[in-house]
Each structure stands twice: as C-alpha cells, then as structure tokens.
Design a protein around this motif. Structure first.
Motif, PDB file in Angstrom:
ATOM      1  N   VAL A 187      51.893 -16.392  -0.586  1.00  0.00           N
ATOM      2  CA  VAL A 187      50.581 -16.318  -0.175  1.00  0.00           C
ATOM      3  C   VAL A 187      49.733 -15.128  -0.762  1.00  0.00           C
ATOM      4  O   VAL A 187      50.247 -14.105  -0.784  1.00  0.00           O
ATOM      5  N   ARG A 247      45.154 -17.374   0.188  1.00  0.00           N
ATOM      6  CA  ARG A 247      45.059 -18.506  -0.880  1.00  0.00           C
ATOM      7  C   ARG A 247      46.481 -18.707  -1.072  1.00  0.00           C
ATOM      8  O   ARG A 247      47.306 -18.227  -1.431  1.00  0.00           O
ATOM      9  N   ILE A 248      46.590 -20.008  -1.280  1.00  0.00           N
ATOM     10  CA  ILE A 248      48.080 -20.747  -1.600  1.00  0.00           C
ATOM     11  C   ILE A 248      47.581 -21.865  -2.736  1.00  0.00           C
ATOM     12  O   ILE A 248      47.221 -22.708  -2.220  1.00  0.00           O
ATOM     13  N   SER A 249      48.082 -21.696  -3.846  1.00  0.00           N
ATOM     14  CA  SER A 249      47.743 -22.486  -5.077  1.00  0.00           C
ATOM     15  C   SER A 249      46.291 -22.667  -5.043  1.00  0.00           C
ATOM     16  O   SER A 249      45.264 -21.686  -5.085  1.00  0.00           O
ATOM     17  N   GLU A 250      45.766 -23.947  -4.841  1.00  0.00           N
ATOM     18  CA  GLU A 250      44.300 -24.204  -4.746  1.00  0.00           C
ATOM     19  C   GLU A 250      43.576 -24.068  -3.506  1.00  0.00           C
ATOM     20  O   GLU A 250      42.491 -24.624  -3.256  1.00  0.00           O
ATOM     21  N   THR A 251      44.584 -23.729  -2.524  1.00  0.00           N
ATOM     22  CA  THR A 251      43.899 -23.928  -0.979  1.00  0.00           C
ATOM     23  C   THR A 251      43.446 -22.546  -0.448  1.00  0.00           C
ATOM     24  O   THR A 251      44.073 -21.614  -0.629  1.00  0.00           O
ATOM     25  N   THR A 252      42.147 -22.252  -0.265  1.00  0.00           N
ATOM     26  CA  THR A 252      41.725 -20.947   0.245  1.00  0.00           C
ATOM     27  C   THR A 252      41.177 -20.786   1.522  1.00  0.00           C
ATOM     28  O   THR A 252      40.296 -21.757   2.007  1.00  0.00           O
ATOM     29  N   TRP A 253      41.271 -20.060   2.377  1.00  0.00           N
ATOM     30  CA  TRP A 253      40.766 -20.003   3.889  1.00  0.00           C
ATOM     31  C   TRP A 253      40.086 -18.522   4.336  1.00  0.00           C
ATOM     32  O   TRP A 253      40.618 -17.506   3.595  1.00  0.00           O
ATOM     33  N   ALA A 280      33.455 -23.592  -4.177  1.00  0.00           N
ATOM     34  CA  ALA A 280      34.092 -24.105  -5.330  1.00  0.00           C
ATOM     35  C   ALA A 280      33.144 -24.450  -6.473  1.00  0.00           C
ATOM     36  O   ALA A 280      33.634 -24.506  -7.710  1.00  0.00           O
ATOM     37  N   THR A 339      36.132 -20.150  -6.099  1.00  0.00           N
ATOM     38  CA  THR A 339      37.235 -20.289  -6.237  1.00  0.00           C
ATOM     39  C   THR A 339      37.616 -21.287  -7.418  1.00  0.00           C
ATOM     40  O   THR A 339      38.623 -21.680  -7.607  1.00  0.00           O
ATOM     41  N   SER A 340      36.608 -21.451  -8.346  1.00  0.00           N
ATOM     42  CA  SER A 340      36.694 -22.138  -9.665  1.00  0.00           C
ATOM     43  C   SER A 340      36.474 -21.361 -10.794  1.00  0.00           C
ATOM     44  O   SER A 340      35.669 -20.532 -10.654  1.00  0.00           O
TER      45      SER A 340
END
Length: 144
Positions: free
Chosen positions: A69, A87-93, A108, A141-142
């Motif tokens: 993470v 952030r894990i891979s492409e999931t962000t919180w 995004a 995030t992109s």
C-alpha cells in the motif's frame, strides 16, 4: 612527488564519490520522475523520517509504502498534517487524518490544473487550492 599526487587522487576520490552518489540519489527520488523513495514508518507524524518531495517550499509531501500500500501525506511548513491518501494499484482513497481531510478531492482528470502544483510523480499530482474554508487539495491520479 608521485606519492603526493597518488594521495591527492585517493582523497579526491573519497570526496567526489559521495557527491556523485548523492546526485544519483537525488535524481532517483525526485518527484517528477515517478520514482519516489518511500518511507516505511512515520505516517501521520508532523516530522516523519521521510524525504520531503514537495516542489513548493510552503508544503511538505511525504511518501510511505508498507505491505503493497502506498501513502502520500501533505504537511505545512510548520509540520501540521493537512491531508493524506492511500493507494493500491489504481484504487485511491482519502485517509482519515489531517486538518483538511474534509476538503480533499481525488480526481481522475489529467486536465485538472486548478491550484498550485506541490507534487507530481508518475500518475499522482497534488495541487493546493485556497478556499474560503481553508486549504483544499486535489489529488489527480492519472497521467497528463
């Protein structure tokens, strides 16, 4: 005379070697290259044992990584924790820490250029916005 030259060359090598490795480390951790050096402890601290990756001197951005993470934390110049994401891979919180936690947006949209850029590395950019309620944050995030 040859002995003195040899000693000077050895001393110069010891002095220049660390400078070159420091330069290489700086290039490897710069926010713009997508290769930040992440700390493994200190998330939530005002002065974590991590490198400041912010490009704006008014802010501090710290990267952490643990068990796959990734985390980014934003502090002000006085060390007050303002915002953080996970952030894990492409999931962000949004992490539930920092004084500005209710004014964080994850976008995004690579076209979002509002506010002042304070950090960019790989697919993540952080911008600070001044609002009537205080500082707000946009974590993009992109890739641009």
């Amino acid at each position: 005379m040859k002995q003195k030259v040899k000693i000077l060359a050895i001393v110069a090598g010891f002095m220049v070697g660390p400078a070159l490795s420091t330069s290489a480390m700086a290039q490897a951790c710069c926010p713009s290259d997508g290769h930040t050096i992440a700390a493994t402890t200190g998330l939530g601290q005002s002065m974590p044992p991590a490198t400041n990756l912010a490009v704006d001197p008014a802010w501090r951005v710290y990267a952490f990584e643990r068990d796959g993470v990734q985390y980014l934390q934003v502090n002000d110049a006085n060390g007050l924790v303002r915002a953080a994401i996970g952030r894990i891979s492409e999931t962000t919180w949004v992490m539930p820490i920092g004084t500005d936690v209710n004014r964080i947006t994850i976008s995004a949209s690579a076209n979002d250029s509002s506010g002042t850029l304070i950090y960019r590395s790989g697919p993540i950019a952080i911008r600070a916005l001044q609002t009537a309620q205080g500082n707000a944050w946009v974590f993009t995030t992109s890739e641009n």
